[in-house]
Design an enzyme around this catalytic site. Structure first.
Site, mmCIF file in Angstrom:
data_model
loop_
_atom_site.group_PDB
_atom_site.id
_atom_site.type_symbol
_atom_site.label_atom_id
_atom_site.label_comp_id
_atom_site.label_asym_id
_atom_site.label_seq_id
_atom_site.Cartn_x
_atom_site.Cartn_y
_atom_site.Cartn_z
ATOM 1 C CD GLU A 97 -2.633 1.696 0.341
ATOM 2 O OE1 GLU A 97 -3.129 2.833 0.379
ATOM 3 O OE2 GLU A 97 -2.883 0.870 -0.568
ATOM 4 C CG HIS A 276 -17.350 -6.961 -16.282
ATOM 5 N ND1 HIS A 276 -16.899 -5.822 -16.909
ATOM 6 C CD2 HIS A 276 -16.275 -7.802 -16.210
ATOM 7 C CE1 HIS A 276 -15.620 -5.953 -17.204
ATOM 8 N NE2 HIS A 276 -15.214 -7.145 -16.803
#
Length: 383
Positions: A97, A276
């Site tokens: 991160e 999708h």
């Protein structure tokens, strides 16, 4: 905060040094295209961060437990990991991160450099290559992307925020590609303006459909709905499985929850995945037809060929993601394919615009009395 800013400058110093020592006479153009390359890499690393469930590796922002790096926050991270070993906070996830944040800050610094160079050279030369409107918009967009990056953490990976963050990142890539294409200035008028005009409408439609499909893909990823259908082309052995569109496409809700605070039903995840998957066929059809039409124009043939190749690879990686039970490498490659399509469709639209109006892409001479452009930042394309 100051230490984090220094880290961003350190990240940006490497590409800036590469541009400075380059023998390329047009260093501004080189800086823009290098930023395109690094932004593409950042999008892939962002996908890797999301797919490894590292988005909350440091649950505060901009630092990590108030520190500038996970080394300084090691005790807090280890304590959180001890409480929940398989949770969102681990040493590895914290580093993933924070590296993503450092990388993003570096891109922000490069965008500041692009804008500053554009304004300085524009004041000196008034050349169209340095028109500061797009570089200024670029910096504004970077700030908005950063804001949504912060909200991604502080709102605990709320799906709509994460999806918007992805779309903004793709928009940043598209704007940089447009600026890089403007620097190249390599296009000539099309021999048949009627054909080009019709193709431009088709290319714009392709861009809009691609943006919608990326939003749907982001919605699948942020809701962890990738494995809601484990077979293909059927879903759960059915053409139309049981689906809950109302809960699946409620935008403002917490991750894994309905708007009413209950757990999200599996049928909602199925609806997200199914939409999708099936909309992908629409996108493949329209982008494929656009690429086929573009092949008839020699100046567009290379980009059209690449669009076709990436479309085929994107379809294959999407199917492989389902059949191979969501392997990380293929999932990242699927995100790479989406970013490549954004890059290529943006290039196609730029080329079509200036094939219709080639005068808009020419570089006017410097204004009377204005000093000549520096050879280091000359806007003239070279062989």
């Amino acid at each position: 905060m100051m230490l984090l800013a220094v880290k961003g400058l350190l990240v940006a110093s490497v590409p800036l040094a590469m541009v400075y020592v380059s023998r390329d006479a047009n260093k501004y153009r080189k800086l823009v295209w290098l930023t395109v390359f690094l932004t593409f890499d950042l999008i892939l690393f962002g996908a890797f961060t999301r797919l490894t469930d590292s988005g909350l590796g440091c649950p505060d922002w901009p630092g990590c437990y108030g520190a500038a790096n996970p080394f300084l926050a090691h005790a807090d991270i280890k304590a959180a990991e001890a409480l929940m070993p398989t949770g969102p906070v681990t040493v590895v996830k914290a580093w993933i991160e924070m590296l993503h944040r450092y990388f993003a800050m570096g891109i922000g610094c490069l965008c500041i450099a692009i804008m500053a160079t554009a304004w300085i050279q524009w004041r000196k030369t008034r050349r169209a290559a340095f028109a500061p409107a797009l570089p200024s918009a670029l910096l504004l967009l970077v700030m908005v992307v950063g804001a949504f990056g912060a909200w991604t953490v502080t709102l605990k990976l709320q799906p709509v925020i994460v999806t918007i963050h992805l779309l903004l990142g793709m928009s940043l890539l598209s704007l940089l590609v447009w600026m890089g294409s403007r620097q190249d200035q390599l296009l000539k008028p099309a021999p048949d303006a009627v054909v080009v005009f019709g193709l431009r409408a088709l290319a714009l439609a392709s861009a809009a459909l691609l943006a919608l499909q990326i939003a749907l893909g982001g919605w699948v990823s942020t809701n962890y709905a990738t494995l809601a259908c484990l077979d293909f082309p059927l879903c759960g052995g059915k053409v139309v499985p049981e689906m809950d569109f109302a809960h699946g496409f409620t935008l403002w809700r917490e991750l894994g929850m309905t708007a009413g605070g209950e757990y999200l039903p599996f049928s909602a995840l199925t609806a997200i995945h199914w939409v999708h998957r099936n909309f992908a066929f629409v996108v493949i059809g329209v982008l494929g037809w656009t690429a086929w039409r573009a092949r008839a124009t020699p100046a567009l043939r290379p980009v059209a060929r690449y669009i076709g190749l990436v479309l085929a690879a994107q379809f294959a990686s999407g199917v492989a993601t389902v059949y191979l039970n969501f392997p990380l490498a293929i999932a990242v490659l699927h995100n790479a394919g989406a970013a490549l399509l954004v890059l290529l469709v943006t290039m196609l639209n730029y080329k079509l615009r200036y094939m219709i109006n080639p005068q808009a892409a020419t570089l006017p001479a410097a204004a009377p009395g204005a000093p000549a452009s520096s050879p280091i930042l000359s806007a003239r394309p070279h062989p």
